[in-house]
Design an enzyme around this catalytic site. Structure first.
Site, PDB file in Angstrom:
ATOM      1  CD1 TRP A  53      72.593  28.609  40.969  1.00  0.00           C
ATOM      2  CD2 TRP A  53      73.437  29.706  42.969  1.00  0.00           C
ATOM      3  NE1 TRP A  53      72.836  27.811  42.134  1.00  0.00           N
ATOM      4  CE2 TRP A  53      73.179  28.424  43.354  1.00  0.00           C
ATOM      5  CE3 TRP A  53      73.911  30.569  43.865  1.00  0.00           C
ATOM      6  CZ2 TRP A  53      73.317  27.924  44.725  1.00  0.00           C
ATOM      7  CZ3 TRP A  53      73.838  30.046  45.369  1.00  0.00           C
ATOM      8  CH2 TRP A  53      73.880  28.824  45.541  1.00  0.00           C
ATOM      9  CG  MET A  54      78.271  26.754  38.712  1.00  0.00           C
ATOM     10  SD  MET A  54      79.830  26.830  37.855  1.00  0.00           S
ATOM     11  CE  MET A  54      80.969  27.587  39.232  1.00  0.00           C
ATOM     12  CG  ASN A  55      73.636  24.508  42.492  1.00  0.00           C
ATOM     13  OD1 ASN A  55      73.146  25.088  41.599  1.00  0.00           O
ATOM     14  ND2 ASN A  55      73.193  23.341  42.809  1.00  0.00           N
ATOM     15  CG  ASP A  56      75.032  20.187  42.527  1.00  0.00           C
ATOM     16  OD1 ASP A  56      75.240  20.978  43.640  1.00  0.00           O
ATOM     17  OD2 ASP A  56      74.161  19.175  42.696  1.00  0.00           O
ATOM     18  CD1 TRP A  80      70.288  26.396  43.338  1.00  0.00           C
ATOM     19  CD2 TRP A  80      67.894  26.526  43.944  1.00  0.00           C
ATOM     20  NE1 TRP A  80      69.487  25.165  43.398  1.00  0.00           N
ATOM     21  CE2 TRP A  80      67.965  25.185  43.635  1.00  0.00           C
ATOM     22  CE3 TRP A  80      66.538  26.977  44.471  1.00  0.00           C
ATOM     23  CZ2 TRP A  80      66.929  24.251  43.330  1.00  0.00           C
ATOM     24  CZ3 TRP A  80      65.765  26.194  44.325  1.00  0.00           C
ATOM     25  CH2 TRP A  80      65.885  24.718  43.573  1.00  0.00           C
ATOM     26  CB  SER A 116      72.693  16.964  40.053  1.00  0.00           C
ATOM     27  OG  SER A 116      73.391  18.295  40.311  1.00  0.00           O
ATOM     28  NE  ARG A 179      68.643  16.314  45.998  1.00  0.00           N
ATOM     29  CZ  ARG A 179      67.644  16.440  47.118  1.00  0.00           C
ATOM     30  NH1 ARG A 179      66.280  16.159  47.024  1.00  0.00           N
ATOM     31  NH2 ARG A 179      68.013  16.846  48.177  1.00  0.00           N
ATOM     32  CG  ASP A 180      71.394  14.576  42.847  1.00  0.00           C
ATOM     33  OD1 ASP A 180      70.802  15.416  42.218  1.00  0.00           O
ATOM     34  OD2 ASP A 180      71.816  14.947  43.966  1.00  0.00           O
ATOM     35  CD  GLU A 234      71.763  17.232  48.212  1.00  0.00           C
ATOM     36  OE1 GLU A 234      70.829  17.848  47.395  1.00  0.00           O
ATOM     37  OE2 GLU A 234      72.414  18.120  48.863  1.00  0.00           O
TER      38      GLU A 234
HETATM   39  C1  LIG Z   1      63.121  32.755  37.747  1.00  0.00           C
HETATM   40  O1  LIG Z   1      62.842  33.219  36.395  1.00  0.00           O
HETATM   41  C2  LIG Z   1      61.806  33.884  36.457  1.00  0.00           C
HETATM   42  C3  LIG Z   1      61.416  34.814  35.048  1.00  0.00           C
HETATM   43  O2  LIG Z   1      61.687  33.849  34.160  1.00  0.00           O
HETATM   44  C4  LIG Z   1      61.823  35.291  37.304  1.00  0.00           C
HETATM   45  O3  LIG Z   1      60.818  36.133  37.411  1.00  0.00           O
HETATM   46  C5  LIG Z   1      62.315  34.735  38.599  1.00  0.00           C
HETATM   47  O4  LIG Z   1      62.643  35.960  39.579  1.00  0.00           O
HETATM   48  C6  LIG Z   1      63.355  33.809  38.705  1.00  0.00           C
HETATM   49  N1  LIG Z   1      63.745  33.380  39.891  1.00  0.00           N
HETATM   50  C7  LIG Z   1      64.848  33.287  40.438  1.00  0.00           C
HETATM   51  C8  LIG Z   1      65.281  32.831  42.025  1.00  0.00           C
HETATM   52  O5  LIG Z   1      66.111  33.665  39.772  1.00  0.00           O
END
Ligand SMILES: *[C@@H]1O[C@H](CO)[C@@H](O)[C@H](O)[C@H]1NC(C)=O
Ligand SMILES: *[C@@H]1O[C@H](CO)[C@@H](O)[C@H](O)[C@H]1NC(C)=O
Ligand SMILES: *[C@@H]1O[C@H](CO)[C@@H](O)[C@H](O)[C@H]1NC(C)=O
Ligand SMILES: *[C@@H]1O[C@H](CO)[C@@H](O)[C@H](O)[C@H]1NC(C)=O
Ligand SMILES: *[C@@H]1O[C@H](CO)[C@@H](O)[C@H](O)[C@H]1NC(C)=O
Ligand SMILES: *[C@@H]1O[C@H](CO)[C@@H](O)[C@H](O)[C@H]1NC(C)=O
Ligand SMILES: *[C@@H]1O[C@H](CO)[C@@H](O)[C@H](O)[C@H]1NC(C)=O
Ligand SMILES: *[C@@H]1O[C@H](CO)[C@@H](O)[C@H](O)[C@H]1NC(C)=O
Length: 574
Positions: A53-56, A80, A116, A179-180, A234
């Site tokens: 995943w990448m956003n801003d 996200w 951000s 934020r931001d 934002e």
């Molecule tokens: C965030 O990271 C934890 C492990 O560090 C993982 O268990 C969890 O699923 C992750 N959440 C997302 C939305 O990627």
């Protein structure tokens, strides 16, 4: 091709040998590349991390010969979450080297996410980053980080200050709406200013903070700007533009010869206003304001959000990056293994009219142009089309200028047609007209079952012509689950002279620039048939009047080199 195979082999050896430093989460083995069989929608010359995943875009900057791009990144998956700052570096803004994450959630003040923020270059040339932390109580606070080793050209490691958090939500600031931080600018009083996005009493607000040392920040009693016609702002951005010429200005430039731009991200869109900034009083005067008039200025009338500009001192230009979201579903993103693109970097400057900004892909993108086809002075009769052959239609750059001979019969513009996006869905490419629809059909299958139409229509208005530009995704894909809504905007050009279009096509993204960058529309599409070499591009005219192409140039685009550091060839790094 031999060279390519040779490097594939070398890379495979790398795959086997490489384990990577501890904590470096771009797993080499799962690095995704465009492939018509299993990654047909991965791009070839747009910025993407190796996966996930990448956003801003965050903290873009130029420092000692190297461009830096940071971005909101989930190191663990294609949705996200677990947000940290991904980091990539470049010598030319086209080819990128992915390095380790710059900022990770590790401290009480950012443990729920490093959100951000922006980079500022301090006097003496040292960069600093201000970013939002989601703290252990899920409050939003502002923090600072600085490079650990200024002699490291890539600025790989960043250290967080012991003074963090520098700004906390107090005195009526909702901890969920704070934020931001922007790039800072310095006033004539040598005091630094920064804006933080917020919502106060339900109104979108650019909170203003001041500091002499970048560590102790005081909130101004008045915000820089607010609007009671919008909610939360934002990713605000605030910067000067030159009133004459397209050169960019350093963020701290003020006074004669400048206007200032305030951009805010809300309603899934990036809106901006242009005004006059007086640093002595920190007043920003605008007319019209956000949402005030029928003309609601946006950087891009398609998919483009949470953008950020920076001043490129090497080429004296201001460059805009924007997050281009996926238009497919979350399960598709998990399947693909990635989500989110960055737009092509675009030069951004005040248009000659002074009433709006214009944008143009940075000139470095043109170094990717390969095979070229050209044609001049070609008539396209009403209801006809032709194919642009001889280029890679799924990975292309197309520039075309249309000349309209006779506008007498143009359809009447109705005064109540105020919403161009709605107009583009009502009067889509399949709905015939008089002057247009004319334009291109991109990422099209041979039989046109799938295609994305980027086109214009000209109407006769009250006292001038009105040019509508549309990107119609209605028939972009056989897939049902994709959002195919149309995008549209008016283009402030005189159609008697010419109407130009440039579209950059890259497998699942079409970035289009109408009227030499006055109106930009970015679309995401996911064809099933029109992929790889099964993709075509056509020029069409579905109006009744003939139009003429005065000039058309189209190029195949080479793939950009966007890889983790250890996968790159030495000569390209140096
Ligand atoms: C965030 O990271 C934890 C492990 O560090 C993982 O268990 C969890 O699923 C992750 N959440 C997302 C939305 O990627
Ligand atoms: C800083 O970076 C330079 C260049 O990469 C390197 O030679 C030097 O050893 C680094 N210094 C420290 C303290 O890591
Ligand atoms: C909105 O703000 C403007 C000034 O910025 C003011 O004139 C107007 O009365 C306000 N409207 C509301 C509904 O608060
Ligand atoms: C052009 O108009 C005809 C008739 O309305 C329609 O069948 C055709 O699909 C249109 N072409 C495009 C590219 O939409
Ligand atoms: C599809 O995209 C449009 C334009 O961005 C948006 O207004 C609409 O809400 C989206 N539809 C869905 C179902 O997400
Ligand atoms: C696509 O076009 C059809 C026929 O014109 C229309 O019914 C449908 O609403 C359009 N879909 C979108 C997403 O615009
Ligand atoms: C199209 O690409 C496929 C593989 O992606 C290849 O097998 C095929 O020969 C190509 N067709 C043409 C006409 O180049
Ligand atoms: C046609 O457009 C190309 C690309 O913008 C440009 O290089 C060329 O000079 C133009 N040719 C004419 C005859 O205007």
């Amino acid at each position: 091709m031999e060279g390519y195979l040779f490097w594939r082999l070398i890379l495979q050896i790398f795959f086997i040998a490489y384990r990577g430093p501890v904590g470096y989460s771009h797993e080499v083995q799962k690095d995704l590349q465009y492939n018509p069989k299993n990654q047909p929608h991965r791009t070839a010359y747009h910025f993407q991390p190796p996966k996930n995943w990448m956003n801003d875009p965050n903290g873009p900057m130029y420092y000692k010969g190297i461009y830096h791009l940071f971005y909101q990144y989930n190191p663990y998956s294609a949705v996200w979450g677990n947000i940290s700052w991904g980091h990539s570096v470049s010598y030319n803004l086209v080819d990128w080297i992915h390095i380790e994450q710059a900022i990770n959630p590790t401290e009480p003040y950012d443990i729920n996410g490093c959100w951000s923020g922006s980079a500022s270059i301090l006097p003496g040339g040292n960069p600093v980053i201000l970013y939002t932390g989601s703290d252990f109580r899920n409050r939003q606070v502002q923090n600072i980080a600085v490079p650990k080793n200024l002699s490291d050209p890539y600025l790989r490691e960043w250290i967080k200050s012991d003074h963090n958090p520098l700004m906390t939500p107090m005195n009526g600031i909702d901890p969920q709406f704070f934020r931001d931080p922007t790039t800072a600018w310095e006033g004539p009083d040598k005091i630094w200013r920064v804006v933080v996005g917020s919502q106060i009493k339900g109104h979108g607000t650019a909170l203003l903070y001041q500091s002499r040392d970048f560590v102790k920040w005081t909130r101004s009693h008045r915000p820089l700007h607010f609007s009671n016609k919008t909610a939360m702002w934002e990713c605000p951005d605030f910067y000067p533009v030159s009133v004459d010429g397209i050169n960019g200005l350093d963020t701290s430039v003020q006074g004669t010869g400048t206007k200032h731009v305030l951009k805010a991200s809300f309603n899934d869109r990036d809106y901006y206003i242009i005004g006059t900034y007086e640093p002595e009083t920190d007043t920003f005067s605008v007319n019209p304001d956000f949402m005030d008039s029928n003309v609601k200025l946006r950087y891009d009338y398609g998919i483009f959000y949470a953008s950020k500009t920076f001043y490129d001192s090497a080429k004296r230009r201001r460059i805009l990056w924007g997050w281009v979201l996926e238009a497919d579903g979350e399960p598709d993103d998990v399947n693909k293994g990635w989500s989110g693109l960055q737009s092509l970097p675009r030069s951004i400057f005040l248009d000659k009219t002074g009433k709006q900004l214009s944008q143009w892909p940075i000139e470095e993108i043109e170094t990717l142009r390969r095979k070229e086809v050209n044609l001049q002075n070609k008539e396209i009769k009403g209801g006809t089309m032709f194919e642009i052959t001889g280029i890679t239609a799924s990975q292309a750059d197309i520039e075309v200028s249309f000349h309209l001979r006779n506008l007498d019969e143009a359809e009447l513009m109705h005064p109540e047609w105020l919403d161009p996006q709605f107009l583009c869905s009502e009067k889509n490419a399949a709905t015939g007209g008089v002057i247009g629809p004319f334009g291109i059909l991109a990422l099209a299958s041979k039989d046109l079952t799938e295609h994305t139409a980027v086109f214009f229509r000209v109407f006769r208005g009250h006292d001038s012509y009105v040019v509508l530009m549309c990107s119609d995704q209605n028939r972009s894909s056989l897939r049902e689950e994709v959002n195919k809504s149309a995008f549209g905007a008016f283009v402030d050009v005189n159609p008697v002279e010419k109407i130009s279009l440039r579209s950059l096509i890259d497998h699942s993204i079409i970035e289009s620039f109408g009227g030499e960058g006055k109106t930009c529309i970015t679309a995401r599409v996911y064809p099933k048939l029109a992929i790889g070499n099964e993709s075509h591009v056509y020029v069409f005219n579905n109006g009744t009047e003939s139009i003429r192409i005065s000039n058309l140039s189209a190029w195949s685009m080479k793939r950009a080199q966007i890889f983790p550091l250890h996968k790159r060839r030495k000569p390209e790094i140096d």
